[in-house]
Design a protein around this motif. Structure first.
Motif, PDB file in Angstrom:
ATOM      1  N   UNK A 174       0.749  -1.593  -0.358  1.00  7.69           N
ATOM      2  CA  UNK A 174      -0.097   0.115  -0.051  1.00  7.69           C
ATOM      3  C   UNK A 174       0.781   1.647   0.248  1.00  7.69           C
ATOM      4  N   UNK A 175       1.801   1.072   0.913  1.00  6.03           N
ATOM      5  CA  UNK A 175       2.628   2.306   0.843  1.00  6.03           C
ATOM      6  C   UNK A 175       3.731   2.745  -0.616  1.00  6.03           C
ATOM      7  N   UNK A 176       3.901   1.154  -0.859  1.00  7.16           N
ATOM      8  CA  UNK A 176       4.736   1.027  -2.316  1.00  7.16           C
ATOM      9  C   UNK A 176       4.282   1.902  -3.655  1.00  7.16           C
ATOM     10  N   UNK A 177       2.867   1.326  -3.627  1.00  5.75           N
ATOM     11  CA  UNK A 177       2.019   2.170  -4.541  1.00  5.75           C
ATOM     12  C   UNK A 177       1.808   4.088  -4.178  1.00  5.75           C
ATOM     13  N   UNK A 178       1.356   3.921  -3.181  1.00  6.86           N
ATOM     14  CA  UNK A 178       1.028   5.555  -2.594  1.00  6.86           C
ATOM     15  C   UNK A 178       2.962   5.859  -2.947  1.00  6.86           C
ATOM     16  N   UNK A 179       3.761   5.630  -2.474  1.00  4.41           N
ATOM     17  CA  UNK A 179       4.933   6.518  -3.524  1.00  4.41           C
ATOM     18  C   UNK A 179       5.235   6.387  -4.793  1.00  4.41           C
ATOM     19  N   UNK A 180       4.587   5.499  -5.435  1.00  2.00           N
ATOM     20  CA  UNK A 180       4.462   5.378  -7.413  1.00  2.00           C
ATOM     21  C   UNK A 180       4.075   6.746  -8.212  1.00  2.00           C
ATOM     22  N   UNK A 181       2.805   7.031  -6.526  1.00  2.00           N
ATOM     23  CA  UNK A 181       1.601   7.889  -7.481  1.00  2.00           C
ATOM     24  C   UNK A 181       2.734   9.495  -7.092  1.00  2.00           C
ATOM     25  N   UNK A 182       3.501  10.097  -8.078  1.00  2.00           N
ATOM     26  CA  UNK A 182       4.173  10.821  -8.041  1.00  2.00           C
ATOM     27  C   UNK A 182       4.466  11.999  -9.732  1.00  2.00           C
ATOM     28  N   UNK A 183       3.961  11.137 -10.967  1.00  4.43           N
ATOM     29  CA  UNK A 183       4.226  11.100 -11.689  1.00  4.43           C
ATOM     30  C   UNK A 183       2.828  10.564 -12.589  1.00  4.43           C
ATOM     31  N   UNK A 184       2.244  11.799 -13.620  1.00  2.00           N
ATOM     32  CA  UNK A 184       1.764  11.680 -14.500  1.00  2.00           C
ATOM     33  C   UNK A 184       1.598  10.088 -15.334  1.00  2.00           C
ATOM     34  N   UNK A 185       0.040   9.720 -14.686  1.00  4.33           N
ATOM     35  CA  UNK A 185      -0.009   8.382 -15.085  1.00  4.33           C
ATOM     36  C   UNK A 185       0.832   6.804 -14.925  1.00  4.33           C
ATOM     37  N   UNK A 186       1.986   7.316 -14.186  1.00  3.44           N
ATOM     38  CA  UNK A 186       2.899   6.201 -13.319  1.00  3.44           C
ATOM     39  C   UNK A 186       1.950   5.326 -12.632  1.00  3.44           C
ATOM     40  N   UNK A 250      -0.835  15.359 -20.004  1.00  4.90           N
ATOM     41  CA  UNK A 250      -0.940  16.104 -18.993  1.00  4.90           C
ATOM     42  C   UNK A 250      -1.897  15.337 -18.054  1.00  4.90           C
ATOM     43  N   UNK A 251      -2.144  15.001 -16.910  1.00  2.00           N
ATOM     44  CA  UNK A 251      -3.016  14.843 -16.118  1.00  2.00           C
ATOM     45  C   UNK A 251      -4.023  15.786 -16.035  1.00  2.00           C
ATOM     46  N   UNK A 252      -5.396  15.092 -15.797  1.00  2.00           N
ATOM     47  CA  UNK A 252      -6.687  16.169 -15.843  1.00  2.00           C
ATOM     48  C   UNK A 252      -7.197  15.554 -14.342  1.00  2.00           C
ATOM     49  N   UNK A 253      -6.339  15.021 -13.486  1.00  2.00           N
ATOM     50  CA  UNK A 253      -7.170  14.667 -12.326  1.00  2.00           C
ATOM     51  C   UNK A 253      -5.733  13.087 -11.882  1.00  2.00           C
ATOM     52  N   UNK A 254      -5.904  13.538 -10.536  1.00  2.00           N
ATOM     53  CA  UNK A 254      -5.050  12.730 -10.045  1.00  2.00           C
ATOM     54  C   UNK A 254      -5.714  11.271  -9.057  1.00  2.00           C
TER      55      UNK A 254
END
Length: 360
Positions: A174-186, A250-254
């Motif tokens: 859960x923390x691994x995916x959370x840390x990965x959520x830093x760039x658009x679409x990553x 470019x992300x329209x939503x996170x």
């Protein structure tokens, strides 16, 4: 097979439509992302982009699962419901974190203690429940053994240590995916591939399921509900893929923590319920590398009195600081993720193939 395909299609469609609706609502409400000012300067232009898109992913998966079961008139299973409970529970923790960021107009949400307590409560509930509900063969959704490609018989932990092990897996992913959520679409792209891989694992386990085969051999899989888990896996993959349409640069939503914590919990839950806990570290190898980069950065910083191993952690920001374009980092990380998944699926099939050859 119809259940799996229907769940995947509904997950994709639900996320495509649901995310677009979520963008409109969040923009009207002014629920935008607050960006750290100590990160890559290119990210400052993302301030104000709608966040909490994980709600659309969660909603799409839940609708896909229950509607597909209703249409085909098949009952939900213990494993499917437990996985969705973990997925949704961690999503609620993430939603609270996102809401505090928005309502207090800051880039930090829940404090670390409150977030840890929320994650722990959901993880403990899942860990306990997945050791209950045995089927006709005595298989519970989760196992008291450590597993790699299937349960490792000599690594029997017993109920209490097994619960600790399961909680650790949930916290890690859960923390691994959370840390990965830093760039658009990553994170959404990586998650799509990992869940699709689990759908293949689950479907193969169903095709070689001990409860299904007329003659059970040593290579059949003793798991609780592989077909239903395949349906959930493909619903998750479809929902992440649909969300990626709006989340790509470019992300329209996170997705926010409501999405990343939920998706990480789903990866962990699938690892536990499919008896592939150590294999999940290969299938989700990109999440592991990103998490390790943070651990190494913090450890090196403390040991050297303030020096940094990377220009910035997590790992994707290090490459941004070195001058790589955001899209370049994302696509190359997707490629590496694909290599990890190919290696993991190759090991999974090779183990079955080797066992089948020995059984002849």
């Amino acid at each position: 097979m119809r259940l799996i395909l229907l769940a995947g299609a509904l997950g994709l469609l639900g996320a495509l439509v649901g995310t677009r609706l979520a963008i409109g609502v969040l923009v009207r409400k002014g629920y935008g992302q607050y960006v750290r000012d100590d990160g890559p300067k290119e990210h400052l232009k993302k301030a104000g982009t709608p966040t909490m898109g994980g709600i659309a992913i969660i909603g799409a998966v839940l609708v896909a699962y229950f509607v597909s079961h209703l249409v085909l008139w098949t009952p939900p299973t213990a494993s499917g419901l437990l996985l969705l409970g973990l997925f949704t529970g961690l999503g609620i923790v993430g939603f609270l974190d996102d809401w505090i960021k928005i309502s207090r107009a800051r880039s930090l949400g829940l404090n670390s203690r409150a977030k840890l307590i929320g994650q722990a409560a959901v993880a403990i509930g899942f860990a306990y429940a997945c050791l209950q509900f045995p089927d006709s063969r005595g298989n519970t959704p989760g196992s008291q053994m450590v597993s790699f490609l299937r349960d490792i018989q000599w690594l029997h932990l017993g109920p209490w240590l097994a619960m600790v092990w399961i909680i650790f897996i949930i916290a890690a992913f859960s923390n691994g995916v959370n840390l990965s959520d830093g760039l658009d679409g990553l994170a959404s792209g990586l998650s799509t591939m990992v869940f699709a891989a689990f759908a293949l694992v689950n479907f193969w386990q169903y095709s070689q399921w001990c409860s299904r085969l007329s003659t059970s051999g040593p290579q059949c899989y003793e798991v609780r509900d592989p077909l239903d888990l395949a349906a959930v896996s493909l619903a998750l993959a479809g929902a992440c893929f649909g969300f990626l349409w709006w989340n790509a640069s470019p992300a329209k939503i996170f997705m926010g923590d409501s999405g990343s914590l939920a998706l990480g919990g789903a990866v962990a839950g699938l690892a536990v319920l499919t008896r592939t806990e150590l294999l999940a570290a290969i299938l989700g190898g990109m999440f592991v590398l990103i998490t390790l980069s943070v651990i190494l950065q913090v450890s090196y910083f403390k040991l050297t009195g303030g020096k940094r191993l990377f220009k910035m952690a997590p790992l994707h920001h290090h490459f941004e600081m070195k001058g790589w374009a955001e899209q370049t980092v994302v696509i190359r990380f997707w490629i590496i993720c694909g290599i990890f998944i190919a290696a993991g699926l190759g090991l999974f099939y090779a183990e079955w193939l080797a066992g089948a050859e020995l059984a002849r």
